[in-house]
Design a protein around this motif. Structure first.
Motif, PDB file in Angstrom:
ATOM      1  N   TYR A 270      -9.647  -3.936   9.113  1.00 39.77           N
ATOM      2  CA  TYR A 270      -8.791  -4.253   7.975  1.00 39.77           C
ATOM      3  C   TYR A 270      -8.890  -3.170   6.898  1.00 39.77           C
ATOM      4  CZ  TYR A 270      -7.607  -6.455   3.512  1.00 39.77           C
ATOM      5  OH  TYR A 270      -7.093  -6.724   2.255  1.00 39.77           O
ATOM      6  N   MET A 271     -10.120  -2.713   6.609  1.00 40.62           N
ATOM      7  CA  MET A 271     -10.293  -1.658   5.619  1.00 40.62           C
ATOM      8  C   MET A 271      -9.595  -0.376   6.054  1.00 40.62           C
ATOM      9  SD  MET A 271     -14.098  -2.043   3.955  1.00 40.62           S
ATOM     10  CE  MET A 271     -14.987  -1.650   5.438  1.00 40.62           C
ATOM     11  N   ASN A 272      -9.702  -0.052   7.326  1.00 38.03           N
ATOM     12  CA  ASN A 272      -9.018   1.136   7.829  1.00 38.03           C
ATOM     13  C   ASN A 272      -7.513   1.033   7.631  1.00 38.03           C
ATOM     14  OD1 ASN A 272     -10.675   3.278   8.955  1.00 38.03           O
ATOM     15  ND2 ASN A 272     -11.472   1.734  10.363  1.00 38.03           N
ATOM     16  N   ASP A 273      -6.952  -0.148   7.902  1.00 36.21           N
ATOM     17  CA  ASP A 273      -5.509  -0.339   7.742  1.00 36.21           C
ATOM     18  C   ASP A 273      -5.103  -0.185   6.276  1.00 36.21           C
ATOM     19  OD1 ASP A 273      -5.281  -0.804  10.434  1.00 36.21           O
ATOM     20  OD2 ASP A 273      -5.349  -3.000  10.252  1.00 36.21           O
ATOM     21  N   VAL A 274      -5.924  -0.719   5.360  1.00 37.17           N
ATOM     22  CA  VAL A 274      -5.602  -0.628   3.933  1.00 37.17           C
ATOM     23  C   VAL A 274      -5.651   0.819   3.461  1.00 37.17           C
ATOM     24  CG1 VAL A 274      -6.388  -1.256   1.613  1.00 37.17           C
ATOM     25  CG2 VAL A 274      -6.349  -2.981   3.436  1.00 37.17           C
ATOM     26  N   VAL A 275      -6.707   1.514   3.868  1.00 36.79           N
ATOM     27  CA  VAL A 275      -6.855   2.908   3.443  1.00 36.79           C
ATOM     28  C   VAL A 275      -5.768   3.775   4.058  1.00 36.79           C
ATOM     29  CG1 VAL A 275      -8.366   4.935   3.581  1.00 36.79           C
ATOM     30  CG2 VAL A 275      -9.325   2.695   3.012  1.00 36.79           C
ATOM     31  N   ARG A 276      -5.446   3.507   5.326  1.00 38.03           N
ATOM     32  CA  ARG A 276      -4.436   4.314   6.007  1.00 38.03           C
ATOM     33  C   ARG A 276      -3.048   4.090   5.406  1.00 38.03           C
ATOM     34  NH1 ARG A 276      -5.482   2.559  10.810  1.00 38.03           N
ATOM     35  NH2 ARG A 276      -7.209   3.996  11.208  1.00 38.03           N
ATOM     36  N   ALA A 277      -2.850   2.909   4.857  1.00 40.32           N
ATOM     37  CA  ALA A 277      -1.550   2.612   4.252  1.00 40.32           C
ATOM     38  C   ALA A 277      -1.394   3.272   2.886  1.00 40.32           C
ATOM     39  CB  ALA A 277      -1.378   1.099   4.115  1.00 40.32           C
ATOM     40  N   ASN A 278      -2.512   3.592   2.221  1.00 39.45           N
ATOM     41  CA  ASN A 278      -2.456   4.213   0.888  1.00 39.45           C
ATOM     42  C   ASN A 278      -3.393   5.418   0.826  1.00 39.45           C
ATOM     43  OD1 ASN A 278      -0.871   2.061  -0.854  1.00 39.45           O
ATOM     44  ND2 ASN A 278      -2.327   0.935   0.437  1.00 39.45           N
ATOM     45  N   PRO A 279      -3.139   6.469   1.582  1.00 36.75           N
ATOM     46  CA  PRO A 279      -4.085   7.583   1.634  1.00 36.75           C
ATOM     47  C   PRO A 279      -4.194   8.337   0.312  1.00 36.75           C
ATOM     48  CG  PRO A 279      -2.057   8.137   2.797  1.00 36.75           C
ATOM     49  CD  PRO A 279      -1.964   6.691   2.443  1.00 36.75           C
ATOM     50  N   ALA A 280      -3.134   8.440  -0.424  1.00 36.19           N
ATOM     51  CA  ALA A 280      -3.179   9.204  -1.674  1.00 36.19           C
ATOM     52  C   ALA A 280      -4.033   8.502  -2.719  1.00 36.19           C
ATOM     53  CB  ALA A 280      -1.759   9.417  -2.193  1.00 36.19           C
ATOM     54  N   ALA A 281      -3.871   7.173  -2.830  1.00 40.73           N
ATOM     55  CA  ALA A 281      -4.646   6.438  -3.825  1.00 40.73           C
ATOM     56  C   ALA A 281      -6.095   6.272  -3.406  1.00 40.73           C
ATOM     57  CB  ALA A 281      -4.011   5.065  -4.049  1.00 40.73           C
ATOM     58  N   ALA A 282      -6.359   6.217  -2.108  1.00 35.21           N
ATOM     59  CA  ALA A 282      -7.726   5.998  -1.643  1.00 35.21           C
ATOM     60  C   ALA A 282      -8.587   7.238  -1.821  1.00 35.21           C
ATOM     61  CB  ALA A 282      -7.717   5.580  -0.178  1.00 35.21           C
ATOM     62  N   LEU A 283      -8.005   8.403  -1.676  1.00 34.50           N
ATOM     63  CA  LEU A 283      -8.747   9.663  -1.823  1.00 34.50           C
ATOM     64  C   LEU A 283      -9.957   9.695  -0.891  1.00 34.50           C
ATOM     65  CD1 LEU A 283      -8.685  10.029  -5.729  1.00 34.50           C
ATOM     66  CD2 LEU A 283      -7.211  11.175  -4.044  1.00 34.50           C
ATOM     67  N   ARG A 284      -9.736   9.274   0.351  1.00 32.99           N
ATOM     68  CA  ARG A 284     -10.853   9.242   1.291  1.00 32.99           C
ATOM     69  C   ARG A 284     -11.231  10.635   1.755  1.00 32.99           C
ATOM     70  NH1 ARG A 284     -11.192   6.196   7.236  1.00 32.99           N
ATOM     71  NH2 ARG A 284     -13.137   7.188   7.888  1.00 32.99           N
ATOM     72  N   GLY A 285     -10.297  11.444   1.990  1.00 30.79           N
ATOM     73  CA  GLY A 285     -10.578  12.761   2.536  1.00 30.79           C
ATOM     74  C   GLY A 285     -10.687  12.696   4.036  1.00 30.79           C
ATOM     75  N   GLY A 286     -11.114  13.762   4.636  1.00 27.80           N
ATOM     76  CA  GLY A 286     -11.193  13.815   6.080  1.00 27.80           C
ATOM     77  C   GLY A 286     -12.552  13.516   6.635  1.00 27.80           C
ATOM     78  N   GLU A 287     -13.491  13.112   5.821  1.00 28.80           N
ATOM     79  CA  GLU A 287     -14.859  12.865   6.289  1.00 28.80           C
ATOM     80  C   GLU A 287     -14.922  11.541   7.039  1.00 28.80           C
ATOM     81  OE1 GLU A 287     -19.390  12.419   4.471  1.00 28.80           O
ATOM     82  OE2 GLU A 287     -17.687  12.860   3.148  1.00 28.80           O
ATOM     83  N   PRO A 288     -15.488  11.556   8.260  1.00 26.23           N
ATOM     84  CA  PRO A 288     -15.608  10.286   8.996  1.00 26.23           C
ATOM     85  C   PRO A 288     -16.819   9.494   8.507  1.00 26.23           C
ATOM     86  CG  PRO A 288     -16.494  12.066  10.307  1.00 26.23           C
ATOM     87  CD  PRO A 288     -15.975  12.706   9.040  1.00 26.23           C
ATOM     88  N   GLY A 289     -16.909   8.233   8.972  1.00 25.07           N
ATOM     89  CA  GLY A 289     -18.067   7.418   8.639  1.00 25.07           C
ATOM     90  C   GLY A 289     -17.704   6.252   7.745  1.00 25.07           C
ATOM     91  N   THR A 290     -18.658   5.324   7.610  1.00 19.53           N
ATOM     92  CA  THR A 290     -18.428   4.105   6.842  1.00 19.53           C
ATOM     93  C   THR A 290     -18.386   4.379   5.344  1.00 19.53           C
ATOM     94  OG1 THR A 290     -19.583   2.847   8.560  1.00 19.53           O
ATOM     95  CG2 THR A 290     -19.269   1.772   6.438  1.00 19.53           C
ATOM     96  N   TYR A 291     -19.272   5.257   4.849  1.00 20.00           N
ATOM     97  CA  TYR A 291     -19.367   5.464   3.397  1.00 20.00           C
ATOM     98  C   TYR A 291     -18.051   5.947   2.802  1.00 20.00           C
ATOM     99  CZ  TYR A 291     -20.890   7.289  -1.093  1.00 20.00           C
ATOM    100  OH  TYR A 291     -21.005   7.546  -2.434  1.00 20.00           O
ATOM    101  N   PRO A 292     -17.435   7.026   3.325  1.00 14.32           N
ATOM    102  CA  PRO A 292     -16.153   7.445   2.726  1.00 14.32           C
ATOM    103  C   PRO A 292     -15.061   6.390   2.912  1.00 14.32           C
ATOM    104  CG  PRO A 292     -16.640   8.730   4.697  1.00 14.32           C
ATOM    105  CD  PRO A 292     -17.871   7.960   4.376  1.00 14.32           C
ATOM    106  N   LEU A 293     -15.119   5.603   4.023  1.00 15.21           N
ATOM    107  CA  LEU A 293     -14.132   4.525   4.212  1.00 15.21           C
ATOM    108  C   LEU A 293     -14.285   3.467   3.130  1.00 15.21           C
ATOM    109  CD1 LEU A 293     -11.967   3.006   5.891  1.00 15.21           C
ATOM    110  CD2 LEU A 293     -13.840   2.043   7.242  1.00 15.21           C
ATOM    111  N   VAL A 294     -15.523   3.067   2.861  1.00 14.78           N
ATOM    112  CA  VAL A 294     -15.769   2.046   1.848  1.00 14.78           C
ATOM    113  C   VAL A 294     -15.412   2.582   0.465  1.00 14.78           C
ATOM    114  CG1 VAL A 294     -17.574   0.672   0.728  1.00 14.78           C
ATOM    115  CG2 VAL A 294     -17.513   0.859   3.217  1.00 14.78           C
TER     116      VAL A 294
END
Length: 820
Positions: A270-294
């Motif tokens: 669910y978190m992945n879907d939310v972040v993927r739907a709003n990549p600009a606002a999430a500012l996750r970047g390209g780093e994999p892992g749980t911490y940048p996702l959270v």
């Protein structure tokens, strides 16, 4: 008138007297005028009292030589009351009266016993019918009940499948839809591996889950994911009760861990879907892992909210405790530990507690750390304005299990994950704890269907039950939702296959029941009832699929101790009556049976011949003797085949009818039986075989008799040796009749009547020949033989110990008279 006139009158009177006295044929009657008057008055009074009809009756019977007055007197002396009155005592020395009394006593006692037995049989049949009807209604009521039963119900018989009239068989048309047919194919394949004895095979729940992916229904796929996850625990043994195994702390820990694992995995998606739907606002970047996702998810979740309530600062521009909570919620405690270490040195005790939690998530913290965490919670955290901090402390330290954390747990998944996180193995000095059983009670009994709006959101209610290890009420709930009933049935089969489904001790229990020996709130699901309700709609149109489903019941027993699979096969055979399809067909020449659908299930505990024998016994009870003969033949019980053939032949041996009638079908059946007798090495009782052989010959006799082929009929009857055809055979035939079987004796009246017709036809033919050859010696010999034969038959009928109908005796007596 002169003297001459009187003299002439006197002369005439004397002449008349002389004529009367001279008549020797009639006695002389002398009556005075008074007697004549008295007789006339008496006759007049009788006419008035009895009426003209009685006078006419007297005249009618009198013309035939019958004295009606005498018969009336005899009838008046007869009294039915005296027949059943107690007999009068007699002296011991009166032997004749004693024997008469004994005979009458025997007759009276026999009549009384037959009367009592008839009344008792009628009463028993009436109550049996009423009980059967009430059981059917009771089963319908139980199947309609929603709530679980608190008691055991003792039903006398298993629920019967629908009748053919209710569900007519549609040849060539399956009653299975696409979803049901897809499941049925997997059941066929799985049972095939079971037949072959394959030990390493894909679990049934995995096969069904693969099928569910093709249904294009995300809700169904989600439910199967839950079943797959919860079934992924250490293998349970077959001999142990699944509910008792579920009470084992180690199994409970596995179930808790699997429930949390599913909820965490689902939330991370669910978190992945939310972040993927709003990549600009999430500012996750390209780093994999749980911490940048959270980090990206927290930025979106808390976007626009007041951050004043959060405590202990921020990390990477995100509040600390929301980061820690969502790392734990997504199933990555190491990421949560990374967040705390990044926050500074103000959380050393909690970091130590988290590290211990990572090492042993199912066990409580050590006493030292537990005391420290509880102290911090009471002094600082309980009244904190940061809801995420309170939630994290409760998850790691189980500080306050009564806190519902409504600010954080906004969905049923969040709430359930928190409650599962509170469950730990109890320590000796622990006063307050939250057990697995407490969570189950909370979900099933305190909240229940109403709280979760189960009928509006069936998948949510199924989820909270299944993820807390309450598979039985979850599946029972699905069985009440038409859309998900088929999936619920196959989930029950999948769990039963891995010994995780709790079933009742009595297969006649309600669909969902409570066993007093089980800890609350555990329920037991009646798999047999669930499966029979599902299979009922297609068992007549798709018997092969029905048998494969019945095979899952092979390890269960009915109340009488019989294998439940075999009982279901018996019921299916009785309902469909398609014995050839189910059990194969016996070849008349080789006496070998071709395999039927049931034969593929044969193993050391299941025998198709035993099933056929059970079917035959039930058919006999139903009075379907023709079908019973077929099934006894399949069961290799040749004695019963011959015995029932005798019973049926005795009933129709003298009847006509074409090949499609009962007698025609029996004739064909007897041909097969004769072939079986010739090929069999089984020794049958001589009396039974003797009766069967004679009945078959009598069939030929009556066929010839009805075809007016009297000479051949007499010849066949002579070969049959049932009735005497001359005086030398009388003694032997009487002895044979007295020791013969009842089936053969019941045919004797018809045989004797037919023989009377044959002999009288011969007599008529001889009379016709007398006109052309009046002095023929051959005719005289035949007439003499006919008279002798009539006398022999009457003697035979009177000496055998079998009372025949009255018209038979009358016909025999009439024939003897007509022969003279």
């Amino acid at each position: 008138m002169g003297d001459e006139g009187f003299s002439k009158l006197l002369q005439q009177a004397e002449q008349l007297t002389t004529e009367i006295e001279g008549n020797e044929e009639l006695p002389r009657v002398e009556r005075s005028l008074g007697q004549v008057l008295e007789a006339s008055q008496e006759l007049y009074s009788r006419v008035i009292q009895s009426g003209a009809n009685d006078i006419q009756a007297h005249l009618l019977f009198g013309s035939k030589g019958i004295d009606l007055n005498q018969i009336s007197q005899k009838l008046e002396t007869l009294s039915s009351k005296r027949t059943f009155e107690p007999l009068q005592p007699i002296a011991d020395s009166d032997i004749e009266s004693f024997l008469k009394n004994e005979k009458e006593n025997a007759i009276l006692s026999l009549i009384d016993e037959v009367n009592k037995n008839s009344l008792q049989t009628t009463e028993d049949q009436k109550w049996e019918h009423m009980l059967s009807e009430w059981n059917k209604e009771k089963i319908k009521l139980m199947n309609a009940m929603i709530g679980p039963s608190q008691n055991w119900l003792d039903l006398k018989r298993t629920p019967e499948p629908p009748s053919i009239a209710d569900a007519p068989k549609k040849f060539g048309h399956s009653m299975l839809d696409n979803v049901e047919a897809a499941y049925a194919r997997q059941v066929h394949q799985y049972n095939k591996y079971v037949f072959q004895g394959a030990k390493s095979r894909t679990a049934l729940h995995q096969k069904f889950a693969q099928v569910a992916e093709d249904f294009n229904d995300p809700k169904v796929k989600e439910m199967w994911d839950i079943i797959n996850t919860m079934a992924n625990i250490p293998a349970l043994v077959r001999d142990e009760d699944p509910l008792k195994a579920r009470g084992n702390p180690a199994i409970q820990q596995c179930l808790v861990a699997q429930g949390k694992k599913y909820l965490q995995k689902r939330y991370k998606l669910y978190m992945n879907d939310v972040v993927r739907a709003n990549p600009a606002a999430a500012l996750r970047g390209g780093e994999p892992g749980t911490y940048p996702l959270v980090r990206g998810f927290v930025g979106l979740r808390l976007q626009g909210q007041n951050s004043q309530g959060f405590t202990d600062g921020v990390i990477d521009e995100r509040p600390l405790w929301p980061m820690v909570y969502y790392c734990l919620r997504s199933g990555d405690p190491n990421a949560a530990l990374h967040c705390l270490r990044k926050a500074g040195r103000d959380h050393e005790e909690f970091i130590a507690a988290l590290e211990e939690y990572i090492r042993n998530p199912e066990k409580p913290l050590s006493d030292k750390l537990q005391t420290a965490i509880n102290f911090q919670y009471r002094i600082q955290v309980r009244n904190s304005t940061d809801p995420y901090k309170r939630a994290v402390y409760c998850v790691i330290g189980c500080c306050d299990v009564s806190d519902e954390h409504y600010e954080v747990a906004r969905t049923a998944d969040d709430y359930l994950w928190l409650k599962l996180s509170f469950i730990r193995t109890r320590s000796a000095n622990e006063t307050e704890s939250f057990s697995y059983s407490d969570l189950q009670k909370l979900i099933l009994e305190e909240y229940g269907e109403t709280h979760y709006h189960a009928y509006e959101k069936p998948v949510v209610y199924f989820q909270v039950l299944a993820l807390t290890g309450q598979f039985e009420p979850a599946i029972e709930f699905l069985s009440r939702i038409p859309r998900y009933q088929v999936h619920g049935v196959h989930m029950a089969l999948a769990l039963h296959d891995v010994y995780m489904l709790g079933t009742p001790r009595n297969v006649q229990a309600p669909l969902l029941s409570v066993d007093t020996e089980d800890p609350p709130p555990l329920r037991r699901l009646n798999l047999a009832r669930l499966l029979l309700l599902y299979v009922r709609k297609f068992e007549l149109t798709d018997p092969s699929d029905a048998l494969h489903y019945y095979y899952f019941l092979r390890n269960l027993k009915d109340p009488s101790g019989k294998n439940l699979f075999m009982c279901c096969c018996t019921d299916l055979a009785l309902e469909s009556r398609d014995y050839e399809l189910l059990f194969g067909r016996i070849d008349a020449n080789s006496s070998l049976r071709s395999p039927g659908l049931v034969d593929q299930f044969n193993n050391p505990h299941i025998d198709s011949k035993v099933i056929a024998l059970n079917v035959a016994e039930q058919l006999v009870n139903k009075g379907l003797f023709e079908d019973a003969i077929t099934m006894y033949d399949i069961a290799d019980n040749l004695e019963k085949v011959v015995e029932l053939s005798c019973v049926l032949l005795a009933q129709v041996v003298n009847s006509g009818g074409g090949e499609t009638g009962v007698r025609g079908r029996l004739a064909k059946r007897c041909e097969l039986t004769d072939a079986r007798l010739r090929a069999s090495t089984e020794t049958l009782p001589p009396s039974l075989l003797h009766a069967y052989t004679k009945l078959c010959k009598l069939c030929i006799f009556f066929d010839q008799f009805h075809a007016d082929n009297y000479d051949a009929a007499l010849e066949t009857l002579g070969e049959c040796e049932v009735v005497p055809l001359n005086a030398s055979e009388l003694e032997a035939r009487v002895a044979a009749a007295r020791s013969g079987r009842g089936e053969l004796l019941r045919c004797l009246p018809a045989v004797l009547r037919a023989l009377c017709t044959v002999l009288l036809a011969h007599r008529q033919r001889l009379r016709a020949n007398e006109h052309s050859h009046p002095l023929s010696q051959q005719n005289n010999k035949q007439l003499e033989w006919l008279r002798e034969q009539a006398e022999v038959l009457n003697t035979f009928a009177g000496n055998i110990a079998y009372r025949m109908p009255g018209d038979t005796y009358s016909q025999l007596a009439q024939m003897q008279i007509l022969m003279h």
